[in-house]
Design an enzyme around this catalytic site. Sequence first.
Site, PDB file in Angstrom:
ATOM      1  N   ASP A  52       0.832  -1.199   0.000  1.00 25.68           N
ATOM      2  CA  ASP A  52       0.000   0.000   0.000  1.00 25.68           C
ATOM      3  C   ASP A  52       0.871   1.256   0.000  1.00 25.68           C
ATOM      4  OD1 ASP A  52       0.872  -0.144   2.624  1.00 25.68           O
ATOM      5  OD2 ASP A  52      -1.124  -0.284   3.525  1.00 25.68           O
ATOM      6  N   SER A  53       2.208   1.055   0.041  1.00 26.86           N
ATOM      7  CA  SER A  53       3.149   2.162  -0.168  1.00 26.86           C
ATOM      8  C   SER A  53       3.004   2.739  -1.574  1.00 26.86           C
ATOM      9  CB  SER A  53       4.592   1.694   0.050  1.00 26.86           C
ATOM     10  OG  SER A  53       4.841   0.453  -0.585  1.00 26.86           O
ATOM     11  N   LYS A 121      -1.389  -9.434   2.821  1.00 26.52           N
ATOM     12  CA  LYS A 121      -0.702  -8.978   4.033  1.00 26.52           C
ATOM     13  C   LYS A 121      -1.614  -8.025   4.801  1.00 26.52           C
ATOM     14  CE  LYS A 121       2.963  -6.072   4.045  1.00 26.52           C
ATOM     15  NZ  LYS A 121       2.569  -4.966   4.952  1.00 26.52           N
ATOM     16  N   GLU A 123      -1.878  -5.611   8.631  1.00 33.91           N
ATOM     17  CA  GLU A 123      -1.199  -5.017   9.777  1.00 33.91           C
ATOM     18  C   GLU A 123      -1.970  -5.307  11.061  1.00 33.91           C
ATOM     19  OE1 GLU A 123      -0.533  -0.850   9.197  1.00 33.91           O
ATOM     20  OE2 GLU A 123       0.592  -1.127   7.343  1.00 33.91           O
ATOM     21  N   GLU A 190       8.609  -4.119  11.090  1.00 30.66           N
ATOM     22  CA  GLU A 190       9.077  -2.831  10.563  1.00 30.66           C
ATOM     23  C   GLU A 190       9.569  -1.909  11.671  1.00 30.66           C
ATOM     24  OE1 GLU A 190       7.661   0.908   7.715  1.00 30.66           O
ATOM     25  OE2 GLU A 190       6.401  -0.888   7.863  1.00 30.66           O
TER      26      GLU A 190
END
Length: 273
Positions: A52-53, A121, A123, A190
């Site tokens: 999503d970067s 993925k 979070e 991260e």
Amino acid sequence: MSIHKSEIKKITTHQLQEMKVRGEKISMLTAYDYSMAGIVDKAGIDVILVGDSASNVMAGHETTLPITLDQMIYHATSVVKAVDRALVVVDIPFGSYQGNSSEALRSAIRIMKEAGAHAIKMEGGEEIKDSVTRILSAGVPVMGHLGLTPQSIFKFGTYTVRAKEEAEAEKLIKDAKLLESYGCFSIVLEKIPASLARKVAKEVAIPIIGIGAGPDVDGQVLVVHDMLGITHEFKPRFLRQYADLNAVISGAVTNYIRDVKASDFPNEKESYK
């Protein structure tokens, strides 16, 4: 002798697990389009993350929050078309899974069906248990993401290193073990202290991929635009820049402009008769 596509051994979640057991490091980079994904895949990368970067590097947003599920599926579809070998993991974007496991499952299924992705993925830790277990029950592989979780940036209020305090470090270890117990095949850590990342990698059996988490994990991931030097403004401590494509591309464009202005391009050899 060229290798036929059918002879290329695809990377699977099972192979990543075997790599951890062997002590072979896992290489992972982002990609958001067909051209870049093809280059990265042919170079031999193990995992491609359609992150999503893309919200930052492709769309110019300040955070990852604005990117939509439809936009993520667009980027993922482009990437999957170019990939012969790598495992393609796609971020479920902010607002597409939090607090609603039914919506999370719908989002994951759309990514798998419409884009042809290999895994998703998400979070978070214990707080996303229902979504993770529901997606896994449908047969969709899930990669976790702990530490600095950019989708929660407004909760944290900063992009500084996470889990430096004992309580947060203990929660991170607990969450990693929980994600493993739910059935996640891997976890991204991260921007956390290297010593904590080392501990997590030792205490869980699934592969741990680091970004700003030191060398003692099972693999590394970077944003491809950062490591290639396309984005010049972002230079965190954990980033190693392997090229300066910003300068290369800028120089090429400058030379093109010069040649067009001077009527040097196209020349006789570049023109049809």
